[in-house]
Design an enzyme around this catalytic site. Structure first.
Site, PDB file in Angstrom:
ATOM      1  CB  ILE A  88      -5.852  -6.925  11.653  1.00 42.14           C
ATOM      2  CG1 ILE A  88      -4.759  -6.298  12.405  1.00 42.14           C
ATOM      3  CG2 ILE A  88      -7.100  -6.879  12.745  1.00 42.14           C
ATOM      4  CD1 ILE A  88      -4.919  -4.791  12.227  1.00 42.14           C
ATOM      5  CB  SER A  89      -1.045  -9.586   9.869  1.00 42.63           C
ATOM      6  OG  SER A  89      -0.306 -10.029   8.924  1.00 42.63           O
ATOM      7  CB  SER A  90      -3.724 -10.033   4.611  1.00 45.14           C
ATOM      8  OG  SER A  90      -2.532  -9.176   4.320  1.00 45.14           O
TER       9      SER A  90
END
Length: 219
Positions: free
Chosen positions: A14-16
């Site tokens: 989920i880390s951009s």
């Protein structure tokens, strides 16, 4: 320098910024014939113990600058992104556990494992799909050439995989890491996709790693 450098990769689906650096990092690893050790972590928990904040809880100034930086980096690297994805932040734990099960069966060096990682990083930020949805996770695994049904079953049933994800998060905490992506080469951490060029250079040059985690001065 060893023929096959080893890079530890602490990240979250989920880390951009993990997404933004995903293909550049993969290219650097391939350039150096490096083995990547995937270490998916609970990013929100890591934030909670290291002074970081989820995006929605950050000061408005920081949120605004984050958006500007994302625009810059995606433009520079010519990659797509959904700026405000519908399913952010989805819980990535199930997808992380499928990855750990896949590594157990196929190994870190499997092309299908690499493909699964890239597809899962695209899920939130390109496809705008729900990474917490088992059907989405299953589709990513199958499209990557993995046995999605078996791996998803293991991820749902095996407590050991959840404990492994938790242990990797604890490992990151103990090593004083605080965000994702963090790339570690010979014990030297490089935090952020904007440090990929530095990682590339240190592998190329063969210089000795810089010390990290020594005693800090107080005051």
């Amino acid at each position: 320098m060893a023929a096959h450098p080893v890079i530890e990769y602490y990240f979250s689906f989920i880390s951009s910024w993990s997404y933004i650096g995903s293909r550049r990092f993969r290219n650097v690893a391939m350039k150096h014939n490096a083995q990547v050790i995937y270490k998916p972590i609970d990013l929100m928990h890591l934030f909670s113990v290291s002074g970081g904040l989820p995006v929605k809880d950050r000061a408005i100034q920081r949120q605004a600058y984050r958006i500007l930086e994302i625009k810059r980096w995606t433009k520079q690297n010519d990659i797509p992104i959904v700026m405000h994805p519908k399913y952010y932040p989805a819980d990535p734990s199930l997808a992380h556990r499928v990855l750990l099960a896949a590594i157990d069966e196929y190994g870190n060096d499997s092309s299908s494992v690499h493909d699964y990682v890239l597809r899962s990083q695209d899920t939130v930020w390109v496809d705008e799909a729900n990474l917490a949805d088992p059907d989405v996770v299953l589709g990513n695994a199958n499209k990557a050439g993995l046995d999605g049904t078996r791996l998803l079953g293991r991820a749902k049933q095996e407590q050991e995989l959840l404990e492994q994800e938790q242990a990797l998060t604890c490992e990151a905490m103990e090593r004083r890491y605080f965000g994702a992506p963090t790339y570690v080469f010979r014990g030297e951490p490089f935090w952020g996709q904007d440090r990929i060029d530095m990682l590339d250079e240190v592998i190329q040059s063969g210089r000795e790693p810089l010390e990290f985690g020594s005693k800090l001065r107080e005051g």
